[in-house]
Design a protein around this motif. Sequence first.
Motif, PDB file in Angstrom:
ATOM      1  N   ASP A  14      -1.644 -13.080  -8.317  1.00  0.00           N
ATOM      2  CA  ASP A  14      -1.614 -14.161  -7.327  1.00  0.00           C
ATOM      3  C   ASP A  14      -2.168 -13.742  -5.979  1.00  0.00           C
ATOM      4  OD1 ASP A  14      -0.311 -15.680  -9.268  1.00  0.00           O
ATOM      5  OD2 ASP A  14       1.655 -14.939  -8.643  1.00  0.00           O
ATOM      6  N   ALA A  15      -2.626 -12.475  -5.872  1.00  0.00           N
ATOM      7  CA  ALA A  15      -3.127 -11.991  -4.585  1.00  0.00           C
ATOM      8  C   ALA A  15      -4.421 -12.710  -4.229  1.00  0.00           C
ATOM      9  CB  ALA A  15      -3.363 -10.480  -4.637  1.00  0.00           C
ATOM     10  N   SER A  16      -4.584 -12.975  -2.934  1.00  0.00           N
ATOM     11  CA  SER A  16      -5.768 -13.713  -2.487  1.00  0.00           C
ATOM     12  C   SER A  16      -6.756 -12.828  -1.744  1.00  0.00           C
ATOM     13  CB  SER A  16      -5.343 -14.865  -1.558  1.00  0.00           C
ATOM     14  OG  SER A  16      -4.586 -14.358  -0.465  1.00  0.00           O
ATOM     15  N   GLY A  17      -6.424 -11.556  -1.581  1.00  0.00           N
ATOM     16  CA  GLY A  17      -7.327 -10.667  -0.859  1.00  0.00           C
ATOM     17  C   GLY A  17      -7.376  -9.301  -1.505  1.00  0.00           C
ATOM     18  N   ASP A  18      -8.122  -8.389  -0.862  1.00  0.00           N
ATOM     19  CA  ASP A  18      -8.229  -7.037  -1.378  1.00  0.00           C
ATOM     20  C   ASP A  18      -6.987  -6.236  -1.022  1.00  0.00           C
ATOM     21  OD1 ASP A  18     -10.735  -7.603  -2.366  1.00  0.00           O
ATOM     22  OD2 ASP A  18     -11.744  -6.984  -0.504  1.00  0.00           O
ATOM     23  N   ARG A  19      -6.753  -5.173  -1.794  1.00  0.00           N
ATOM     24  CA  ARG A  19      -5.599  -4.318  -1.544  1.00  0.00           C
ATOM     25  C   ARG A  19      -5.859  -3.431  -0.330  1.00  0.00           C
ATOM     26  NH1 ARG A  19      -1.647  -3.904  -4.607  1.00  0.00           N
ATOM     27  NH2 ARG A  19      -2.780  -4.560  -6.470  1.00  0.00           N
ATOM     28  N   ASP A  20      -4.787  -3.128   0.401  1.00  0.00           N
ATOM     29  CA  ASP A  20      -4.868  -2.230   1.542  1.00  0.00           C
ATOM     30  C   ASP A  20      -5.378  -0.866   1.064  1.00  0.00           C
ATOM     31  OD1 ASP A  20      -4.433  -1.107   4.089  1.00  0.00           O
ATOM     32  OD2 ASP A  20      -2.502  -0.328   3.411  1.00  0.00           O
ATOM     33  N   PRO A  21      -6.399  -0.297   1.710  1.00  0.00           N
ATOM     34  CA  PRO A  21      -6.946   0.992   1.246  1.00  0.00           C
ATOM     35  C   PRO A  21      -5.900   2.101   1.203  1.00  0.00           C
ATOM     36  CG  PRO A  21      -8.447  -0.047   2.800  1.00  0.00           C
ATOM     37  CD  PRO A  21      -7.184  -0.857   2.823  1.00  0.00           C
ATOM     38  N   ALA A  22      -4.998   2.136   2.189  1.00  0.00           N
ATOM     39  CA  ALA A  22      -3.968   3.181   2.196  1.00  0.00           C
ATOM     40  C   ALA A  22      -3.019   3.005   1.015  1.00  0.00           C
ATOM     41  CB  ALA A  22      -3.192   3.147   3.509  1.00  0.00           C
ATOM     42  N   ALA A  23      -2.654   1.752   0.700  1.00  0.00           N
ATOM     43  CA  ALA A  23      -1.794   1.499  -0.459  1.00  0.00           C
ATOM     44  C   ALA A  23      -2.526   1.850  -1.748  1.00  0.00           C
ATOM     45  CB  ALA A  23      -1.359   0.039  -0.483  1.00  0.00           C
ATOM     46  N   TYR A  35       1.274  13.262  -3.437  1.00  0.00           N
ATOM     47  CA  TYR A  35       1.950  12.251  -2.640  1.00  0.00           C
ATOM     48  C   TYR A  35       1.915  12.560  -1.138  1.00  0.00           C
ATOM     49  CZ  TYR A  35       4.031  10.271  -6.847  1.00  0.00           C
ATOM     50  OH  TYR A  35       4.222   9.668  -8.045  1.00  0.00           O
ATOM     51  N   ALA A  36       1.890  13.834  -0.777  1.00  0.00           N
ATOM     52  CA  ALA A  36       2.115  14.212   0.620  1.00  0.00           C
ATOM     53  C   ALA A  36       1.130  13.531   1.567  1.00  0.00           C
ATOM     54  CB  ALA A  36       2.045  15.728   0.755  1.00  0.00           C
ATOM     55  N   ALA A  37      -0.168  13.762   1.355  1.00  0.00           N
ATOM     56  CA  ALA A  37      -1.169  13.190   2.262  1.00  0.00           C
ATOM     57  C   ALA A  37      -1.225  11.678   2.132  1.00  0.00           C
ATOM     58  CB  ALA A  37      -2.533  13.806   1.965  1.00  0.00           C
ATOM     59  N   ALA A  38      -1.139  11.160   0.884  1.00  0.00           N
ATOM     60  CA  ALA A  38      -1.235   9.713   0.685  1.00  0.00           C
ATOM     61  C   ALA A  38      -0.054   8.988   1.319  1.00  0.00           C
ATOM     62  CB  ALA A  38      -1.306   9.405  -0.809  1.00  0.00           C
ATOM     63  N   ALA A  39       1.154   9.526   1.201  1.00  0.00           N
ATOM     64  CA  ALA A  39       2.321   8.874   1.787  1.00  0.00           C
ATOM     65  C   ALA A  39       2.254   8.892   3.310  1.00  0.00           C
ATOM     66  CB  ALA A  39       3.601   9.555   1.300  1.00  0.00           C
ATOM     67  N   ALA A  40       1.843  10.032   3.866  1.00  0.00           N
ATOM     68  CA  ALA A  40       1.720  10.107   5.326  1.00  0.00           C
ATOM     69  C   ALA A  40       0.659   9.136   5.832  1.00  0.00           C
ATOM     70  CB  ALA A  40       1.384  11.538   5.743  1.00  0.00           C
ATOM     71  N   ASP A  41      -0.450   9.059   5.140  1.00  0.00           N
ATOM     72  CA  ASP A  41      -1.525   8.130   5.511  1.00  0.00           C
ATOM     73  C   ASP A  41      -1.035   6.692   5.455  1.00  0.00           C
ATOM     74  OD1 ASP A  41      -4.015   7.080   6.113  1.00  0.00           O
ATOM     75  OD2 ASP A  41      -4.692   7.137   4.030  1.00  0.00           O
ATOM     76  N   PHE A  42      -0.271   6.367   4.405  1.00  0.00           N
ATOM     77  CA  PHE A  42       0.214   5.000   4.259  1.00  0.00           C
ATOM     78  C   PHE A  42       1.227   4.667   5.356  1.00  0.00           C
ATOM     79  CE2 PHE A  42       3.374   1.988   2.694  1.00  0.00           C
ATOM     80  CZ  PHE A  42       2.561   0.906   2.400  1.00  0.00           C
ATOM     81  N   GLU A  43       2.146   5.584   5.633  1.00  0.00           N
ATOM     82  CA  GLU A  43       3.150   5.332   6.672  1.00  0.00           C
ATOM     83  C   GLU A  43       2.488   5.055   8.019  1.00  0.00           C
ATOM     84  OE1 GLU A  43       6.264   4.929   6.464  1.00  0.00           O
ATOM     85  OE2 GLU A  43       7.118   6.033   4.798  1.00  0.00           O
TER      86      GLU A  43
END
Length: 732
Positions: free
Chosen positions: A257-266, A296-304
């Motif tokens: 049901d999403a209407s746009g692109d996913r957040d790059p960090a997510a 997870y370390a870099a990806a989680a920090a980037d997302f936060e």
Amino acid sequence: MSRRDGLEWLRARDPGLRAVRRSTRVALVACTGFYAARYGLGNEVAAIYSLFGAIATGGMSFVPGTPRERAGTLLAVLPIAAALVTLGTVLGVHSWTAALGMLGVGFLVSYAGVGAPRLGGLSGGLQAFYILACFPPYAPATLPSRLAGLATGVVLMATAEMWLLPDRPPGRYADRLAGAAATASGVLRTLATQTRSLPLGSLEQLTTASQELRLSKVPDEERPTSASARHRAICQGAAYMLHLLAQVRQLAQDARDASGDRDPAAARLLEASATACHDVARGLSGQGPAPSDAPYAAAAADFETSRIRPATCSPENAAVLRSGAIALDIAHTGASLVTAVRIALGASVPADTTPPAQRPGPFWYAGRSTLSLYFRRLQTHFTPRSVYFQNAVRIGLALAAARLLVGELDLAHGLWALLATITVMRTSATGTRTALRPAFSGTLAGAAVVAVMLYTVTDHVAVYATLLPPLYLLAFSAGPVLGMGWGQAFSTIATAAAFAQLGPARPGLAAVRFTDVVIGGLTGALIGLLAWPQGGAGELRQACAGLLDRSTRAVTGTIDAITTGGRAGGALAQARRALVIAEESYAQYATEPDTPDPARPADEDWMAILLAGNRVMTIGQNLANHCPSGALAAWPVSAAHLRDAAHRLRLTTLPLVNDLRSRKPRPPPVEPPDPYARTDHTVIADVLAAADGRAPDPMLYYAVDAAIWLAGLEGVVTAIRPATDGRAAVSG
């Protein structure tokens, strides 16, 4: 029926011909030892103990594992079996001493299996060793012959497990977990790169992977139920995986049901989760090293960092914020999964950082020896609320009562009364009553055949010796293939043929055997009716009620702490202990025969309750670790919504808790909850409004994590109810 049709019929009832192979091993080993001692050495005592040594460890026992592991287990318990024979020989001097010994042996041997499935599978056989030795004649001088015969039977049985028609190694639960991780990895990687165009069947694959992890779908020999750190970690990893699969499924449904692109960090966070799940699958299947949570370390920090950038209040941003929060939840759950798998594989893990007030932490058992964990489980279950404790008490009382009754009545061949008690005893009175009918009918039919056989054959020992191997082959294969009554009938005939070779036998022996079985069966049924008659289902109701109660207390305590600055105390630790009890009660319940009970939920609803408890643990602990007390107090609107949702969840759950404790059926809700009034949608709108055009407090985004947590719990709890046809209304 042609030979081919007959073989197909047999394979349908006995997959892999496991029962046939097992009965062949037992029959050949039992008869070999019996013949060697009886006719080769002329030692009747050694002959009967060699016979029972093979039957008790091969026919009356169930030892999980590979053929080599089963053989090692049989050799390891040989000293215990010898001690029980010695004890029975000494205490058999009087009926009351034999009965007291039977009470202790019955309880201890049964209770010892609480953290050791292999020892638990041998409990019936070990009890039989004491039972055989404590009956007349009282002859301590024959103890060396008894022990020699016992050792012969057990050693031959251990050898046969490895070399005589060995079973295929059982499947591994770790492989099921690896398969689920591989499935999750594939869907996560697709979600990271595509917004809406998921491959066909992705949702069905996730559901199938969840189903494969349920204990009720897993054969007994595959279940990781021992007290070892490896088995604990695999079970805990399965719990994390079930939650992760549920969240991946939710994210996949939202993506349509999403209407746009996913957040790059997510997307990067999902990609990291996919990599971690892939490594988990490789590690568990032996194709790679132990996984690491480094992705997870870099990806989680980037997302936060990225998710607190200034945003505008719009449906598109609301969907991005929601999917990002679910992706973060998946990442946190995946990190916990990686830790559990590392423990299971024997790799090092970080030290426990759980605050003292919230201990024991989720991985408290890491680094502890199997022996210390086994004794801890023995201590934990030493309570009347434990199904294992209840079963041990019931079996001890039933065997002691039967032994005392047989001694007072001076029944000949009273041994069969106690063996009948072991045969019919189940974890519930209903199960015991169900076993009585085939036990009695099978024994009666077998006794009739025995009477004719003894009258016709009389003292022609060669005839009995010829009939013994095929009779024992039928005795141990007919039960699994045709039903308990058939097995009991052939067992009665085979035992009569064995004892007829030790001394004169008359047709009246058949009536004696049937009388003993009736006395033993009725004694077991009476004890089962008086002592905890509900069995595993009754305790599972209480355990799940306690889990829901403690879990919702932990939820309200955690939300109140982060929104008002209060203290959650040890609510999460208490909920974790309740979850352990509920999971072990379900493991016991899953081994019982299915008996209709309109007052209990079906299997999927039990799993939904356990899933709710796991969701409380996984996300609640993350909130407690990352969101300080009072962190959301500066955002009163979101804080109020969260408190309302937490207390509404508590109020929604209380009737279910009361219904479980009172055994009342749970009616379906009058109308489903309004999906547009969900807490996560409301809180997300508040967060976007507060963040509109400026950089908000990063702590505010934990409100979104908490809101999705509460919405998911509410959806699970409101769906828990038995349907009118006995099937569950939720998929777990």
